[in-house]
Design a protein around this motif. Structure first.
Motif, PDB file in Angstrom:
ATOM      1  N   UNK A  46      35.201  38.476  49.441  1.00 53.93           N
ATOM      2  CA  UNK A  46      35.546  37.104  49.814  1.00 53.93           C
ATOM      3  C   UNK A  46      35.329  36.071  48.712  1.00 53.93           C
ATOM      4  N   UNK A  47      35.020  36.507  47.498  1.00 54.12           N
ATOM      5  CA  UNK A  47      34.847  35.558  46.399  1.00 54.12           C
ATOM      6  C   UNK A  47      36.139  34.873  46.004  1.00 54.12           C
ATOM      7  N   UNK A  48      37.260  35.574  46.132  1.00 50.60           N
ATOM      8  CA  UNK A  48      38.570  35.002  45.843  1.00 50.60           C
ATOM      9  C   UNK A  48      38.988  34.192  47.061  1.00 50.60           C
ATOM     10  N   UNK A  49      39.326  32.932  46.845  1.00 56.75           N
ATOM     11  CA  UNK A  49      39.577  32.008  47.956  1.00 56.75           C
ATOM     12  C   UNK A  49      41.054  31.782  48.229  1.00 56.75           C
ATOM     13  N   UNK A  56      44.985  38.955  50.302  1.00 57.24           N
ATOM     14  CA  UNK A  56      44.639  39.445  51.641  1.00 57.24           C
ATOM     15  C   UNK A  56      44.126  40.871  51.609  1.00 57.24           C
ATOM     16  N   UNK A  57      44.596  41.672  50.651  1.00 53.18           N
ATOM     17  CA  UNK A  57      44.034  43.014  50.497  1.00 53.18           C
ATOM     18  C   UNK A  57      42.567  42.907  50.080  1.00 53.18           C
ATOM     19  N   UNK A  58      42.280  41.992  49.150  1.00 58.38           N
ATOM     20  CA  UNK A  58      40.896  41.805  48.708  1.00 58.38           C
ATOM     21  C   UNK A  58      40.018  41.308  49.844  1.00 58.38           C
ATOM     22  N   UNK A 106      35.873  26.919  42.588  1.00 57.12           N
ATOM     23  CA  UNK A 106      35.163  27.388  41.403  1.00 57.12           C
ATOM     24  C   UNK A 106      35.460  28.822  41.006  1.00 57.12           C
ATOM     25  N   UNK A 107      35.646  29.730  41.939  1.00 58.24           N
ATOM     26  CA  UNK A 107      35.941  31.105  41.525  1.00 58.24           C
ATOM     27  C   UNK A 107      37.270  31.150  40.781  1.00 58.24           C
ATOM     28  N   UNK A 108      38.269  30.434  41.261  1.00 54.36           N
ATOM     29  CA  UNK A 108      39.552  30.385  40.561  1.00 54.36           C
ATOM     30  C   UNK A 108      39.452  29.690  39.224  1.00 54.36           C
ATOM     31  N   UNK A 109      38.668  28.630  39.163  1.00 55.19           N
ATOM     32  CA  UNK A 109      38.466  27.913  37.900  1.00 55.19           C
ATOM     33  C   UNK A 109      37.818  28.837  36.871  1.00 55.19           C
ATOM     34  N   UNK A 110      36.773  29.526  37.265  1.00 54.85           N
ATOM     35  CA  UNK A 110      36.062  30.431  36.355  1.00 54.85           C
ATOM     36  C   UNK A 110      36.980  31.560  35.906  1.00 54.85           C
ATOM     37  N   UNK A 111      37.793  32.081  36.806  1.00 57.44           N
ATOM     38  CA  UNK A 111      38.708  33.159  36.428  1.00 57.44           C
ATOM     39  C   UNK A 111      39.745  32.666  35.416  1.00 57.44           C
ATOM     40  N   UNK A 112      40.274  31.470  35.610  1.00 52.57           N
ATOM     41  CA  UNK A 112      41.243  30.921  34.658  1.00 52.57           C
ATOM     42  C   UNK A 112      40.585  30.642  33.312  1.00 52.57           C
ATOM     43  N   UNK A 113      39.397  30.068  33.338  1.00 50.67           N
ATOM     44  CA  UNK A 113      38.685  29.772  32.092  1.00 50.67           C
ATOM     45  C   UNK A 113      38.362  31.054  31.329  1.00 50.67           C
ATOM     46  N   UNK A 130      44.859  46.956  36.537  1.00 46.85           N
ATOM     47  CA  UNK A 130      43.467  46.658  36.859  1.00 46.85           C
ATOM     48  C   UNK A 130      43.341  45.240  37.385  1.00 46.85           C
ATOM     49  N   UNK A 131      42.772  45.125  38.577  1.00 48.51           N
ATOM     50  CA  UNK A 131      42.472  43.828  39.178  1.00 48.51           C
ATOM     51  C   UNK A 131      40.994  43.549  38.924  1.00 48.51           C
ATOM     52  N   UNK A 132      40.716  42.372  38.384  1.00 48.18           N
ATOM     53  CA  UNK A 132      39.331  41.945  38.203  1.00 48.18           C
ATOM     54  C   UNK A 132      39.145  40.669  39.016  1.00 48.18           C
ATOM     55  N   UNK A 133      38.085  40.622  39.787  1.00 51.19           N
ATOM     56  CA  UNK A 133      37.799  39.474  40.648  1.00 51.19           C
ATOM     57  C   UNK A 133      36.562  38.727  40.141  1.00 51.19           C
ATOM     58  N   UNK A 134      36.282  37.613  40.771  1.00 46.83           N
ATOM     59  CA  UNK A 134      35.120  36.797  40.425  1.00 46.83           C
ATOM     60  C   UNK A 134      33.829  37.602  40.531  1.00 46.83           C
ATOM     61  N   UNK A 135      33.765  38.535  41.464  1.00 43.98           N
ATOM     62  CA  UNK A 135      32.547  39.332  41.630  1.00 43.98           C
ATOM     63  C   UNK A 135      32.203  40.081  40.343  1.00 43.98           C
ATOM     64  N   UNK A 136      33.193  40.694  39.702  1.00 42.30           N
ATOM     65  CA  UNK A 136      32.938  41.447  38.474  1.00 42.30           C
ATOM     66  C   UNK A 136      32.831  40.539  37.253  1.00 42.30           C
ATOM     67  N   UNK A 137      33.538  39.424  37.283  1.00 48.86           N
ATOM     68  CA  UNK A 137      33.521  38.523  36.135  1.00 48.86           C
ATOM     69  C   UNK A 137      32.159  37.876  35.937  1.00 48.86           C
ATOM     70  N   UNK A 138      31.443  37.659  37.007  1.00 46.26           N
ATOM     71  CA  UNK A 138      30.167  36.945  36.914  1.00 46.26           C
ATOM     72  C   UNK A 138      28.950  37.820  37.230  1.00 46.26           C
TER      73      UNK A 138
END
Length: 157
Positions: free
Chosen positions: A32-35, A23-25, A103-110, A69-77
């Motif tokens: 909003x990439x993290x669902x 919710x902070x993100x 998909x954002x969660x899947x990509x982050x886990x992978x 450090x928090x990394x989100x889908x935005x920075x990962x891709x």
């Protein structure tokens, strides 16, 4: 007031320390990439990296992220993360996404999984399945997810 390091930038967040990172993100920082999926850490849609570890941001409070450090889908891709870029490219190549919600969660886990492997290690299908077990795809693209993770691992070798 909490201080969060998100994708390499420092943010001051004026919210309760028990507020989930999700919710902070989304609500405070507008990322909003993290669902939001289930709110109980069961589906994986909210996965982010906290000091390199895949965590469920829907149950992890911002107090647990201070000094990390928090990394989100935005920075990962975004092209700067070699592993994240390989995973993202494999996702497109294997046409993994259907509805796309998970998909954002899947990509982050992978990405976290592949980063945890020894250099050059090629994961077995069973290892990929175990690493991705906490992420639910309601469209059932698990075979494509497995193929994309294996393909990304080969690309990174």
């Amino acid at each position: 007031m909490s201080t969060l390091n998100v994708n390499g930038q420092t943010h001051k967040v004026d919210t309760d320390p028990g507020t989930p990172i999700l919710w902070a993100l989304r609500d405070t920082l507008g990322m909003t990439g993290t669902k939001f999926g289930c709110g109980a850490a069961l589906c994986g849609a909210c996965t982010v990296h906290l000091d390199g570890e895949a965590v469920r941001s829907c149950i992890t409070p911002i107090s647990a992220a201070e000094g990390k450090k928090i990394i989100t889908i935005e920075a990962t891709t975004d092209g700067r993360d070699r592993v994240g870029s390989a995973v993202h490219a494999a996702w497109v190549k294997h046409d993994v996404a259907q509805c796309g919600y998970c998909q954002s969660g899947q990509i982050m886990s992978a990405t976290a999984f592949l980063k945890s492997l020894a250099p050059g290690k090629q994961p077995t299908p069973a290892e990929i399945d175990a690493a991705m077990a906490g992420n639910i795809c309601r469209c059932g693209t698990y075979a494509r997810i497995r193929a994309a993770v294996a393909d990304a691992a080969r690309t990174l070798a």
